[in-house]
Design a protein around this motif. Structure first.
Motif, PDB file in Angstrom:
ATOM      1  N   SER A   1      60.212 -33.782  -8.887  1.00 50.87           N
ATOM      2  CA  SER A   1      59.160 -32.808  -8.617  1.00 50.87           C
ATOM      3  C   SER A   1      57.942 -33.464  -7.984  1.00 50.87           C
ATOM      4  O   SER A   1      57.529 -34.549  -8.382  1.00 50.87           O
ATOM      5  CB  SER A   1      58.745 -32.146  -9.933  1.00 50.87           C
TER       6      SER A   1
ATOM      7  N   CYS B   1      67.428 -23.151 -15.845  1.00 53.49           N
ATOM      8  CA  CYS B   1      67.686 -23.172 -14.399  1.00 53.49           C
ATOM      9  C   CYS B   1      68.613 -22.029 -14.019  1.00 53.49           C
ATOM     10  O   CYS B   1      68.487 -21.427 -12.949  1.00 53.49           O
ATOM     11  CB  CYS B   1      68.310 -24.500 -13.981  1.00 53.49           C
TER      12      CYS B   1
ATOM     13  N   ARG C   1      68.195 -26.291  -7.094  1.00 59.99           N
ATOM     14  CA  ARG C   1      67.717 -27.657  -6.875  1.00 59.99           C
ATOM     15  C   ARG C   1      67.495 -28.355  -8.227  1.00 59.99           C
ATOM     16  O   ARG C   1      67.991 -29.449  -8.463  1.00 59.99           O
ATOM     17  CB  ARG C   1      66.402 -27.599  -6.090  1.00 59.99           C
ATOM     18  N   GLU C   2      66.757 -27.678  -9.097  1.00 59.65           N
ATOM     19  CA  GLU C   2      66.453 -28.252 -10.406  1.00 59.65           C
ATOM     20  C   GLU C   2      67.720 -28.382 -11.251  1.00 59.65           C
ATOM     21  O   GLU C   2      67.909 -29.373 -11.941  1.00 59.65           O
ATOM     22  CB  GLU C   2      65.425 -27.397 -11.149  1.00 59.65           C
TER      23      GLU C   2
ATOM     24  N   LYS D   1      72.731 -34.193  -3.885  1.00 57.68           N
ATOM     25  CA  LYS D   1      71.735 -35.244  -3.692  1.00 57.68           C
ATOM     26  C   LYS D   1      71.517 -35.978  -5.006  1.00 57.68           C
ATOM     27  O   LYS D   1      71.583 -35.364  -6.069  1.00 57.68           O
ATOM     28  CB  LYS D   1      70.410 -34.612  -3.275  1.00 57.68           C
TER      29      LYS D   1
ATOM     30  N   SER E   1      76.256 -21.323  -5.890  1.00 61.55           N
ATOM     31  CA  SER E   1      76.812 -22.552  -5.319  1.00 61.55           C
ATOM     32  C   SER E   1      78.227 -22.729  -5.861  1.00 61.55           C
ATOM     33  O   SER E   1      78.496 -23.537  -6.748  1.00 61.55           O
ATOM     34  CB  SER E   1      75.923 -23.732  -5.684  1.00 61.55           C
TER      35      SER E   1
ATOM     36  N   LYS F   1      67.449 -21.566 -10.224  1.00 62.58           N
ATOM     37  CA  LYS F   1      66.876 -22.715  -9.514  1.00 62.58           C
ATOM     38  C   LYS F   1      67.966 -23.755  -9.319  1.00 62.58           C
ATOM     39  O   LYS F   1      68.222 -24.581 -10.205  1.00 62.58           O
ATOM     40  CB  LYS F   1      65.743 -23.317 -10.335  1.00 62.58           C
TER      41      LYS F   1
ATOM     42  N   CYS G   1      73.598 -19.636  -9.340  1.00 63.82           N
ATOM     43  CA  CYS G   1      72.798 -20.102  -8.215  1.00 63.82           C
ATOM     44  C   CYS G   1      73.583 -19.999  -6.904  1.00 63.82           C
ATOM     45  O   CYS G   1      73.180 -20.561  -5.884  1.00 63.82           O
ATOM     46  CB  CYS G   1      72.356 -21.542  -8.444  1.00 63.82           C
TER      47      CYS G   1
ATOM     48  N   LEU H   1      65.143 -35.638  -5.779  1.00 60.43           N
ATOM     49  CA  LEU H   1      64.769 -34.258  -6.068  1.00 60.43           C
ATOM     50  C   LEU H   1      63.588 -34.192  -7.040  1.00 60.43           C
ATOM     51  O   LEU H   1      63.220 -33.124  -7.492  1.00 60.43           O
ATOM     52  CB  LEU H   1      65.961 -33.520  -6.691  1.00 60.43           C
TER      53      LEU H   1
END
Length: 637
Positions: free
Chosen positions: A9, A74, A81-82, A2, A114, A79, A112, A7
DNA sequence: CTAGGGTTAG
């Protein structure tokens, strides 16, 4: 991925970050001190997205090391997303990434979980070093893609990047997880060539790989060669013996570990308890438990769960319950273990109320939970309840798996509803496997249904021709209905096809050692005395009505011989041994690797009456508590 | 910037 701005905050930024930034932002010369402060405050606020928005608003001039810090944090906090937002933000900045930075990004995506993003960054990197390769390998190894980790190694070597000890530690872990032992051995050779094999990290991982293959000799060799050892290497070795259910060696290594000055950790204790659980070595287990209490080790769930299981498998459901009650935090494994303990002790109603209690606490059950509950229903003959709980799985968004269907077939079959069980199989939404037909076959054996048994056995043969269970069951069905010729034919078929029956054995723990008895084996030093004692006991139980049930001798021999054979079933020999050697009044615990036979079951019931003994038998499926002439299973097992 | 060991079912 994305775009970053989606994203952003939504949380209110940490006030200290805000105030510090606004007080300093007027002074354009102090950007570096601003960055320092931001980094410091970031550690407290952990509001990465806010820092990005400060950069966007022009309040903060970014630097490569600030991005590095953001990525690193991160990574540690996992994290994703961050981390993605920081990465995207970085890509739109004016900086050129260096190798170190990109390595951190790869590592961030790996930590993470991913892997696709990690791989993408990896593939687009202009240059890669050993850290890059190792980071990605570790990512695969830690996220259940061990083969992908192993595949990277030859590529890396091919490109001339020399591996280091980090690389090998990860590779052996991956090889152990993938059952890739041939590959593992080859990597071992390369490892020696690069001089990395004596490193303690590499060694622990390498010996663990051999231990998972039950090659304890190699594992020990690797261990002994290590330049230095630590808790992890000791634990890996002990865990290896524990997996092999070799309690004796596990305990020996444990004592050695103590003597070498290493303190046991929660890894150590949980391995030792599971080793004791395997053999049902209650006394050993109690000793380790006491050791743990003295050491000050807290009863956290991870140890508690294995300890609970150990007591349950040693037949002491009360102690298992005590551990369960004392756990400060119970996770789903704790509940499952306790449910399973009740189920195996035939406590159907208790299992169900415990499960209802679990639900009322709002604990999310998993697949294993339902296997335990359904097993309990099956062992206690709770038909309606079993069907109710199978349906309940949907409520928890759990799709019944083959194991659940097996248990329900078992439930129906045990209850004698053979046709209903067959109908259930026909209507299953997934393809029945050998275990499903095996459950039906077992029920046919129980209820002496030759025709359906033959049908089920043929299905199992097709699906799993190497399992000795089905032919044994089928020949038993024939034998118990007097069809000796057919029974012999199945046995002959087995012999010709090379399928071997697992030999029956029973064992008893006494004074910290385990005495094992295998059928037709007279190697025990006390054997003559034991046999004589059993003959005397046999006379006593015959006086109160014991009639040998020759249905359980499945050999093609004459009547007299068959009665004689019956007397040498290993559980009877083990019982005689225990009666002979254990103090009066002490509870006798016998373990058996396969199911207890019907004749032994009735004999042991009478022994418990005549000799006034509590006798607990653990067989492959469940526990039998014999007392005053009856058994806790109410002859339904 | 990269590493190793432990639990529940059948």
């Amino acid at each position: 991925m994305k775009p970053f701005f989606l994203l952003r905050s939504k949380r209110t930024p940490h006030p200290s970050v805000l105030s510090s930034v606004s007080s300093l932002s007027s002074d354009s010369n102090s950007n570096s001190s601003l960055i320092l402060q931001t980094k410091h405050l970031l550690r407290k606020s952990q509001d990465h997205l806010h820092v990005l928005s400060l950069i966007d608003s022009g309040s903060l001039q970014p630097r490569l090391d600030l991005y590095s810090d953001l990525i690193k944090q991160c990574t540690n906090l996992k994290k994703l997303r961050e981390g993605m937002a920081v990465h995207q933000h970085f890509l739109s900045s004016r900086f050129n990434p260096d190798l170190f930075f990109l390595n951190s990004v790869v590592n961030m995506y790996c930590k993470c979980a991913s892997l696709e993003d990690a791989r993408k960054v990896f593939d687009e990197m202009p240059e890669r070093d050993v850290v890059t390769w190792t980071a990605l390998m570790t990512g695969y190894a830690q996220n259940e893609q061990p083969l992908d980790a192993l595949r990277l190694f030859p590529m890396m070597l091919g490109l001339g990047v020399p591996p280091n000890q980090f690389t090998f530690a990860t590779l052996f872990k991956a090889a152990g997880a993938a059952n890739g032992y041939e590959i593992g051995e080859q990597v071992h050779a390369v490892c020696v060539k690069f001089g990395c094999d004596l490193d303690v990290y590499v060694g622990s991982s390498l010996l663990d790989m051999y231990a998972r293959q039950e090659r304890m000799l190699e594992a020990c060799l690797v261990f002994d060669m290590l330049e230095s050892k630590n808790e992890v290497s000791w634990n890996a070795l002990i865990a290896g013996y524990a997996r092999k259910v070799d309690g004796e060696n596990a305990m020996m290594k444990f004592r050695e570990m103590q003597r070498s000055g290493f303190k046991a950790t929660h890894f150590t204790y949980s391995s030792l308890f599971s080793a004791c659980a395997g053999t049902g070595a209650l006394e050993q287990g109690k000793w380790v438990h006491a050791h743990m209490v003295k050491s000050g080790q807290k009863l956290i769930a991870f140890i508690g769960n294995t300890l609970l299981d150990m007591y349950a498998k040693a037949g002491s459901i009360q102690d298992a319950r005590k551990v369960f009650d004392r756990l400060d935090k119970r996770d789903v494994v704790s509940w499952n273990s306790m449910l399973k303990a009740c189920a195996h002790h035939g406590l159907g109603k208790e299992t169900i109320s415990l499960f209802e209690e679990m639900r009322s606490f709002g604990i999310q059950p998993n697949h294993i939970t339902f296997v335990c509950v359904l097993t309990a229903c099956s062992h206690a003959g709770l038909l309606a309840e079993g069907q109710h709980y199978l349906k309940m799985m949907k409520m928890y968004k759990l799709e019944p798996e083959i194991e659940h269907y097996v248990t329900v077939v078992d439930l129906l079959g045990r209850a004698g509803l053979l046709e209903q069980a067959q109908k259930f199989i026909d209507e299953m939404p997934i393809e029945p496997n050998a275990a499903v037909w095996g459950a039906l076959l077992g029920a046919c054996r129980m209820h002496k249904n030759v025709e359906l048994g033959k049908f089920a056995a043929e299905r199992v043969f097709q699906l799993d021709p190497h399992d000795s269970g089905p032919p044994v069951l089928l020949s038993n069905i024939y034998a118990s209905t007097g069809r000796w010729t057919e029974a012999a034919r199945v046995r002959k078929m087995m012999k010709e096809s090379g399928v071997k029956k697992e030999p029956a054995c029973s064992w008893v723990e006494m004074e910290n050692s385990v005495h094992m008895f295998v059928a037709n084996d007279d190697s025990h030093p006390q054997i003559r005395e034991i046999l004589k004692f059993w003959e005397e006991t046999n006379v006593k139980i015959k006086e109160v009505g014991y009639v040998p049930d020759k249905n359980h001798v499945l050999l093609f021999v004459d009547e007299e011989e068959r009665e004689a054979r019956l007397q040498y079933h290993c559980e009877k020999i083990a019982l005689a041994f225990a009666l002979l050697n254990m103090p009066p009044g002490a509870t006798i615990r016998i373990m058996k690797n396969i199911r207890v036979c019907g004749d032994c079951h009735s004999a042991i019931k009478l022994v418990s009456k005549v000799m006034e003994r509590e006798i607990i038998v653990r067989d492959k499926n469940r526990f039998h508590h014999f007392s005053k002439g009856s058994c806790s299973c109410d002859d339904y097992w």
